[in-house]
Design a protein around this motif. Structure first.
Motif, PDB file in Angstrom:
ATOM      1  N   GLY A 202      10.481  11.107   0.369  1.00  0.00           N
ATOM      2  CA  GLY A 202       9.316  10.597   1.083  1.00  0.00           C
ATOM      3  C   GLY A 202       9.515   9.147   1.492  1.00  0.00           C
ATOM      4  N   PRO A 203       8.518   8.518   2.093  1.00  0.00           N
ATOM      5  CA  PRO A 203       8.621   7.117   2.486  1.00  0.00           C
ATOM      6  C   PRO A 203       8.831   6.226   1.274  1.00  0.00           C
ATOM      7  CG  PRO A 203       6.359   7.894   2.604  1.00  0.00           C
ATOM      8  CD  PRO A 203       7.199   9.087   2.376  1.00  0.00           C
ATOM      9  N   GLU A 204       9.666   5.203   1.439  1.00  0.00           N
ATOM     10  CA  GLU A 204      10.024   4.355   0.304  1.00  0.00           C
ATOM     11  C   GLU A 204       9.399   2.975   0.381  1.00  0.00           C
ATOM     12  OE1 GLU A 204      13.937   4.437  -1.025  1.00  0.00           O
ATOM     13  OE2 GLU A 204      14.260   6.534  -0.567  1.00  0.00           O
ATOM     14  N   ILE A 205       8.481   2.763   1.327  1.00  0.00           N
ATOM     15  CA  ILE A 205       7.931   1.432   1.534  1.00  0.00           C
ATOM     16  C   ILE A 205       6.667   1.250   0.705  1.00  0.00           C
ATOM     17  CG2 ILE A 205       7.006  -0.166   3.254  1.00  0.00           C
ATOM     18  CD1 ILE A 205       8.654   1.287   5.341  1.00  0.00           C
ATOM     19  N   THR A 206       6.577   0.106   0.032  1.00  0.00           N
ATOM     20  CA  THR A 206       5.377  -0.237  -0.706  1.00  0.00           C
ATOM     21  C   THR A 206       4.275  -0.651   0.259  1.00  0.00           C
ATOM     22  OG1 THR A 206       6.594  -0.941  -2.666  1.00  0.00           O
ATOM     23  CG2 THR A 206       4.395  -1.888  -2.351  1.00  0.00           C
ATOM     24  N   GLY A 207       3.060  -0.150   0.030  1.00  0.00           N
ATOM     25  CA  GLY A 207       1.922  -0.524   0.850  1.00  0.00           C
ATOM     26  C   GLY A 207       1.088  -1.590   0.166  1.00  0.00           C
ATOM     27  N   VAL A 208       0.442  -2.434   0.956  1.00  0.00           N
ATOM     28  CA  VAL A 208      -0.394  -3.504   0.408  1.00  0.00           C
ATOM     29  C   VAL A 208      -1.748  -3.508   1.109  1.00  0.00           C
ATOM     30  CG1 VAL A 208      -0.635  -5.985   0.039  1.00  0.00           C
ATOM     31  CG2 VAL A 208       1.631  -4.929  -0.085  1.00  0.00           C
ATOM     32  N   LEU A 209      -2.815  -3.573   0.283  1.00  0.00           N
ATOM     33  CA  LEU A 209      -4.183  -3.701   0.781  1.00  0.00           C
ATOM     34  C   LEU A 209      -4.772  -5.009   0.297  1.00  0.00           C
ATOM     35  CD1 LEU A 209      -5.749  -0.252  -0.241  1.00  0.00           C
ATOM     36  CD2 LEU A 209      -5.132  -0.920   2.076  1.00  0.00           C
ATOM     37  N   ILE A 210      -5.564  -5.650   1.133  1.00  0.00           N
ATOM     38  CA  ILE A 210      -6.370  -6.783   0.689  1.00  0.00           C
ATOM     39  C   ILE A 210      -7.831  -6.401   0.914  1.00  0.00           C
ATOM     40  CG2 ILE A 210      -6.925  -9.217   0.994  1.00  0.00           C
ATOM     41  CD1 ILE A 210      -4.159  -8.764  -0.111  1.00  0.00           C
ATOM     42  N   ALA A 281      -6.742 -11.500  -6.017  1.00  0.00           N
ATOM     43  CA  ALA A 281      -5.780 -12.154  -5.135  1.00  0.00           C
ATOM     44  C   ALA A 281      -6.087 -13.610  -4.868  1.00  0.00           C
ATOM     45  CB  ALA A 281      -5.702 -11.396  -3.802  1.00  0.00           C
ATOM     46  N   SER A 282      -7.350 -14.019  -5.004  1.00  0.00           N
ATOM     47  CA  SER A 282      -7.702 -15.398  -4.688  1.00  0.00           C
ATOM     48  C   SER A 282      -8.948 -15.809  -5.462  1.00  0.00           C
ATOM     49  CB  SER A 282      -7.951 -15.549  -3.181  1.00  0.00           C
ATOM     50  OG  SER A 282      -9.054 -14.762  -2.783  1.00  0.00           O
ATOM     51  N   GLU A 283      -9.238 -17.090  -5.432  1.00  0.00           N
ATOM     52  CA  GLU A 283     -10.372 -17.609  -6.184  1.00  0.00           C
ATOM     53  C   GLU A 283     -11.712 -17.104  -5.662  1.00  0.00           C
ATOM     54  OE1 GLU A 283     -10.185 -21.819  -6.307  1.00  0.00           O
ATOM     55  OE2 GLU A 283      -8.352 -21.891  -7.530  1.00  0.00           O
ATOM     56  N   ASP A 284     -11.753 -16.704  -4.389  1.00  0.00           N
ATOM     57  CA  ASP A 284     -13.019 -16.216  -3.833  1.00  0.00           C
ATOM     58  C   ASP A 284     -13.306 -14.769  -4.212  1.00  0.00           C
ATOM     59  OD1 ASP A 284     -11.278 -14.771  -2.293  1.00  0.00           O
ATOM     60  OD2 ASP A 284     -11.946 -15.561  -0.365  1.00  0.00           O
ATOM     61  N   GLY A 285     -12.421 -14.156  -5.024  1.00  0.00           N
ATOM     62  CA  GLY A 285     -12.653 -12.796  -5.501  1.00  0.00           C
ATOM     63  C   GLY A 285     -12.018 -11.704  -4.676  1.00  0.00           C
ATOM     64  N   ALA A 286     -11.225 -12.072  -3.659  1.00  0.00           N
ATOM     65  CA  ALA A 286     -10.520 -11.052  -2.886  1.00  0.00           C
ATOM     66  C   ALA A 286      -9.546 -10.308  -3.800  1.00  0.00           C
ATOM     67  CB  ALA A 286      -9.781 -11.682  -1.715  1.00  0.00           C
ATOM     68  N   LEU A 287      -9.315  -9.043  -3.491  1.00  0.00           N
ATOM     69  CA  LEU A 287      -8.494  -8.180  -4.340  1.00  0.00           C
ATOM     70  C   LEU A 287      -7.254  -7.711  -3.595  1.00  0.00           C
ATOM     71  CD1 LEU A 287     -11.437  -5.972  -5.638  1.00  0.00           C
ATOM     72  CD2 LEU A 287     -10.456  -7.958  -6.778  1.00  0.00           C
ATOM     73  N   ALA A 288      -6.153  -7.629  -4.300  1.00  0.00           N
ATOM     74  CA  ALA A 288      -4.908  -7.104  -3.734  1.00  0.00           C
ATOM     75  C   ALA A 288      -4.571  -5.788  -4.419  1.00  0.00           C
ATOM     76  CB  ALA A 288      -3.774  -8.102  -3.929  1.00  0.00           C
ATOM     77  N   VAL A 289      -4.216  -4.797  -3.628  1.00  0.00           N
ATOM     78  CA  VAL A 289      -3.825  -3.485  -4.158  1.00  0.00           C
ATOM     79  C   VAL A 289      -2.458  -3.144  -3.598  1.00  0.00           C
ATOM     80  CG1 VAL A 289      -4.399  -1.044  -4.336  1.00  0.00           C
ATOM     81  CG2 VAL A 289      -6.234  -2.750  -4.250  1.00  0.00           C
ATOM     82  N   THR A 290      -1.521  -2.827  -4.470  1.00  0.00           N
ATOM     83  CA  THR A 290      -0.198  -2.392  -4.018  1.00  0.00           C
ATOM     84  C   THR A 290      -0.025  -0.916  -4.345  1.00  0.00           C
ATOM     85  OG1 THR A 290       0.799  -3.107  -6.114  1.00  0.00           O
ATOM     86  CG2 THR A 290       0.862  -4.650  -4.269  1.00  0.00           C
ATOM     87  N   LEU A 291       0.596  -0.197  -3.428  1.00  0.00           N
ATOM     88  CA  LEU A 291       0.850   1.236  -3.583  1.00  0.00           C
ATOM     89  C   LEU A 291       2.357   1.422  -3.547  1.00  0.00           C
ATOM     90  CD1 LEU A 291      -1.781   0.797  -1.435  1.00  0.00           C
ATOM     91  CD2 LEU A 291      -2.041   3.206  -2.038  1.00  0.00           C
ATOM     92  N   VAL A 292       2.927   1.715  -4.711  1.00  0.00           N
ATOM     93  CA  VAL A 292       4.377   1.689  -4.881  1.00  0.00           C
ATOM     94  C   VAL A 292       4.903   3.103  -5.145  1.00  0.00           C
ATOM     95  CG1 VAL A 292       6.298   0.618  -6.118  1.00  0.00           C
ATOM     96  CG2 VAL A 292       4.101  -0.591  -5.930  1.00  0.00           C
ATOM     97  N   PRO A 293       5.710   3.669  -4.232  1.00  0.00           N
ATOM     98  CA  PRO A 293       6.272   5.007  -4.489  1.00  0.00           C
ATOM     99  C   PRO A 293       7.268   4.960  -5.634  1.00  0.00           C
ATOM    100  CG  PRO A 293       7.243   4.044  -2.514  1.00  0.00           C
ATOM    101  CD  PRO A 293       6.144   3.109  -2.942  1.00  0.00           C
ATOM    102  N   GLN A 294       7.150   5.927  -6.514  1.00  0.00           N
ATOM    103  CA  GLN A 294       8.038   6.014  -7.671  1.00  0.00           C
ATOM    104  C   GLN A 294       9.089   7.073  -7.417  1.00  0.00           C
ATOM    105  OE1 GLN A 294       7.180   3.718 -10.583  1.00  0.00           O
ATOM    106  NE2 GLN A 294       6.516   3.063  -8.549  1.00  0.00           N
ATOM    107  N   HIS A 295      10.100   6.716  -6.656  1.00  0.00           N
ATOM    108  CA  HIS A 295      11.133   7.700  -6.318  1.00  0.00           C
ATOM    109  C   HIS A 295      12.142   7.786  -7.440  1.00  0.00           C
ATOM    110  CE1 HIS A 295       9.543   8.554  -2.459  1.00  0.00           C
ATOM    111  NE2 HIS A 295       9.609   7.298  -2.073  1.00  0.00           N
ATOM    112  N   THR A 296      11.668   8.350  -8.541  1.00  0.00           N
ATOM    113  CA  THR A 296      12.535   8.527  -9.704  1.00  0.00           C
ATOM    114  C   THR A 296      13.395   9.761  -9.511  1.00  0.00           C
ATOM    115  OG1 THR A 296      10.819   7.575 -11.092  1.00  0.00           O
ATOM    116  CG2 THR A 296      12.564   8.813 -12.199  1.00  0.00           C
ATOM    117  N   HIS A 297      14.684   9.559  -9.515  1.00  0.00           N
ATOM    118  CA  HIS A 297      15.592  10.705  -9.477  1.00  0.00           C
ATOM    119  C   HIS A 297      15.822  11.138 -10.918  1.00  0.00           C
ATOM    120  CE1 HIS A 297      16.524  10.315  -5.191  1.00  0.00           C
ATOM    121  NE2 HIS A 297      16.370   9.031  -5.403  1.00  0.00           N
TER     122      HIS A 297
END
Length: 379
Positions: A202-210, A281-297
């Protein structure tokens, strides 16, 4: 075994039949809830998958379509954020090793819980909090499904009217069938894993949300949008809402519960395991979410727990790699008849019937162990 009514006996028979069928999680969940409704009538229900490591929800398995807005409001605004106490949250109850509880607005009429679970609230304060989040007048039944000491799913039922409320007989029946439901769901999860190639592509790129402090999306990378769409498809909910796994990872940052919980959720997708992590993610309370594929062979070594002879282990490893009987015979320089005999013994010893179930059993052994899921001690 508690004394069962005729309707409960019929429901138990249906549940046993479902546990023997080859179904995927969402299919099984829908049928399980239909069977349970006969024994324990409810107005609203939601069945969710649980990440064994964090005890956070990682997917929605079953929900009546008409209740989608109720669920989304609950998972995004109430779950872990506004619930009265840590003790009565889903992770808190699972941490305590419970199988089923009933919550009412009055502590004395709640079932399956000691007064300690409502600490530090008084009876009056708990009743106020219960009603502030629009909890149902007829009560809430929560059940938790575990296999081999690891929670894998949980259920919430609501009765909207104050009469009839959930009764001790409802608690007893759910307590009886919870292990059966847990085993059935794990078989469904194993079947789902077996449909995914071991050599994940599948896709191997990590996604990021703010996200803003109110969980409004401020920024999303293309990979994050792709991953979220995959998660929504799995849950069969329409719209641009945050998927359950993302919502629960974010909810774990709540000031009321963050000291008790990790902020990582793992969930199975159509291309393999995805790890979701949330952070401020920041002092104003913004949130960071990372979505990391676990391509474990996966290292295709036959687990030591498989009670197989040396020859059977050699055959089993080649079965897991997808070799045919003819190919196995050529690699091991034995006859196909011998291969078939080894396969028969392998299936009998492992309690499976075919290669797909063998692959599911393999995932059952290596995937849950890899998650580092904490064991439970039922109270």
């Amino acid at each position: 075994m508690p004394r069962l009514s005729r309707v409960q006996h019929e429901a138990l028979g249906q549940l046993r039949h479902l546990a023997s069928r080859s179904l995927l999680p969402e299919q099984l969940g829908t049928l399980l809830m239909e069977a349970l409704r006969r024994a324990i009538p409810y107005d609203i229900q939601m069945l969710l998958g649980v990440d064994p490591a964090s005890r956070l929800f990682n997917r929605l398995l079953t929900l009546d379509e008409r209740d989608a807005s109720v669920f989304l409001r609950w998972i995004e605004q109430i779950y872990l954020v506004k619930e009265p106490t840590w003790g009565t949250t889903f992770p808190g109850l699972m941490q305590a090793g419970l199988r089923v509880v009933v919550l009412h607005d009055r502590i004395e009429t709640s079932l399956g819980l000691s007064p300690d679970f409502f600490h530090p609230l008084s009876a009056r304060e708990f009743a106020r909090c219960y009603h502030e989040i629009d909890s149902p007048a007829g009560g809430i039944l929560r059940a938790f499904f575990a296999v081999d000491g690891c929670y894998i799913a949980a259920l919430e039922m609501h009765r909207l009217e104050s009469y009839p409320t959930f009764q001790p007989t409802d608690l007893a029946f759910m307590h009886l069938v919870a292990p059966l439901i847990g085993r059935a769901l794990r078989s469904a999860f194993d079947r789902e894993r077996a449909n995914i190639s071991l050599d994940l592509a599948g896709p191997e790129i990590t996604g990021v949300l703010i996200l803003s402090p109110t969980k409004k999306m401020l920024m999303a990378t293309p990979a994050a949008l792709t991953w979220m769409e995959r998660l929504r498809v799995n849950e069969r909910l329409k719209g641009t809402h945050l998927p359950t796994a993302v919502s629960t990872a974010v909810a774990s940052l709540s000031s009321h519960t963050q000291e008790f919980l990790p902020h990582t959720v793992q969930v199975q997708t159509s291309t393999g395991l995805l790890r979701i992590e949330a952070a401020v993610a920041s002092e104003d309370g913004a949130l960071a979410v990372t979505l990391v594929p676990q391509h474990t062979h996966f290292e295709l070594m036959v687990p030591a727990t498989f009670p197989l002879s040396r020859a059977e282990r050699q055959v089993c490893e080649l079965l897991l790699r997808g070799h045919s009987n003819q190919q196995i015979a050529a690699v091991l320089v034995i006859s196909e008849h011998t291969v078939e005999s080894h396969c028969t013994h392998i299936y009998e010893k492992l309690g499976v019937h075919n290669r797909r179930e063998l692959l599911g059993r393999f995932f059952q052994e290596v995937s849950l162990r890899g998650l580092g899921a904490p064991k439970i001690r039922e109270r």
